[in-house]
Write an enzyme that holds these catalytic residues in place. Sequence first.
Site, short mmCIF file in Angstrom:
data_model
loop_
_atom_site.label_atom_id
_atom_site.label_comp_id
_atom_site.label_asym_id
_atom_site.label_seq_id
_atom_site.Cartn_x
_atom_site.Cartn_y
_atom_site.Cartn_z
NE ARG A 146 -2.59 0.21 3.27
CZ ARG A 146 -1.84 0.96 4.84
NH1 ARG A 146 -1.32 1.93 4.50
NH2 ARG A 146 -2.65 -0.24 5.28
CE1 TYR A 154 -16.11 11.55 -15.69
CE2 TYR A 154 -15.92 11.69 -13.47
CZ TYR A 154 -16.17 11.13 -14.31
OH TYR A 154 -16.38 10.11 -14.36
CG ASP A 193 -8.85 16.77 -15.42
OD1 ASP A 193 -8.31 15.80 -16.14
OD2 ASP A 193 -10.31 15.99 -15.05
CE LYS A 203 -12.43 8.14 -18.09
NZ LYS A 203 -13.16 9.09 -17.19
C1 LIG Z 1 -13.09 9.72 -16.37
C2 LIG Z 1 -12.97 11.03 -16.01
C3 LIG Z 1 -12.65 11.25 -14.73
C4 LIG Z 1 -12.59 10.28 -13.41
O1 LIG Z 1 -11.95 9.09 -14.06
P1 LIG Z 1 -12.19 7.54 -13.18
O2 LIG Z 1 -11.12 6.92 -13.72
O3 LIG Z 1 -13.93 7.14 -13.92
O4 LIG Z 1 -13.14 8.02 -11.41
C5 LIG Z 1 -12.19 12.71 -14.02
N1 LIG Z 1 -11.85 13.90 -14.43
C6 LIG Z 1 -12.09 13.42 -16.28
C7 LIG Z 1 -11.86 14.81 -17.86
C8 LIG Z 1 -12.85 11.94 -16.77
O5 LIG Z 1 -12.60 11.79 -17.94
#
Ligand SMILES: *Cc1c(COP(=O)(O)O)cnc(C)c1O
Length: 372
Positions: free
Chosen positions: A47, A99, A171, A196
């Site tokens: 962890r 998001y 982000d 992503k």
């Molecule tokens: C998908 C996404 C998130 C969240 O990520 P998860 O892995 O689904 O928890 C945050 N910001 C953006 C821009 C995203 O596309």
Amino acid sequence: MKTETIAVHAGNHPDEASGAIVQPINLASTFQRSADGSYPKGHKYSRTSNPNRISLEECVYKLEGGAAAAAFSSGSAAAMAIFQSLSSGDHVIVPDDMYHGVATMLRNIFSRWNLEVSFVNMQDFDEVKKSFQSNTKLVLVETPSNPMLKITDIAAIADIAHYHMAICACDNTFATPILQHPFDLGADIIFHATTKYLGGHSDVLGGIVVSKHDDDFFKKIREVQQVGGAVPSPFDCFMTLRGIRTLAIRMKVHSENAMAVARFLSNHPKIEKVYYPGLETHDGHALASKQMSAYGGMISFLYKGDDAATRNVASKVQLFTRATSLGGVESLIEHRASMEGPHTKTPTNLLRLSIGIENIDDLIADLSQALN
Ligand SMILES: *Cc1c(COP(=O)(O)O)cnc(C)c1O
């Protein structure tokens, strides 16, 4: 070293025992101590750290040009860690188009922790400036934004944040470090849903927070990671790092294909509006051209029709897959408003596309038949 080269090499530690050129997956949850009680290889318990996670972290902070990174089990857990590193009573400024999961987290979870939040239009600097309070600690930028593909001026927002002694977090999920370098523009913290583009194959969930400096705020994020424990498994880290090895070439093809699809859609009689920062008609085109090296693989568009007619277009695709998420090699189509839930401001005639790396002719042929 250039980004493409970092993506291929950074964080890989060939296996000393076997000579394997790709680092193996270490599944052990715990690590051996020496007779004197020390940890000769630096790891104690999985962890807190493990070889695959530190390899992934090393690769991503180098890609972003930062000093340190902390990997999490999802993009949402990465965002959580940033807000959990603030204090009760602090105030954050976030985009009004962002998001939806992160917005929900702020509304439903952090409101119970007495973290104040303002949702603002990041394109309106006056509105951003006016929303500062004496307790504002962090400003979040998401550019391009989800799902409206709004472009935010990272350098301008970082300047405003710093003037008020606040942290600027970005982000960078949609752009990736291949297309955009928020640290060069003044951001202090970057986070990704590695689920992503970084993972890139729709087969592993993950998130990462990268810090420009290994400073006190990052130490708090590291503590949330190590003590809170929302960590990715060694296998997840391996998969994500494997994805990153081809990130540069994938982003190139995602961007080229998306540009062609955006042009096709903007000339189509049944389309009301196309949101793609690569189009000259997009509000953020000039800014995107300045702060990004290409425009990425995400497109949203408005169909000339109501909710039902729009969903009908999505029901007709054969090559595109109807699914949420983005950033994989395969193209996806999504009716976004029905996914986002009751707080959504997304128009009901909006469809969002994650453009994959298939042959462009096949993608356009599929959209063309679905629209006709
Ligand atoms: C998908 C996404 C998130 C969240 O990520 P998860 O892995 O689904 O928890 C945050 N910001 C953006 C821009 C995203 O596309």
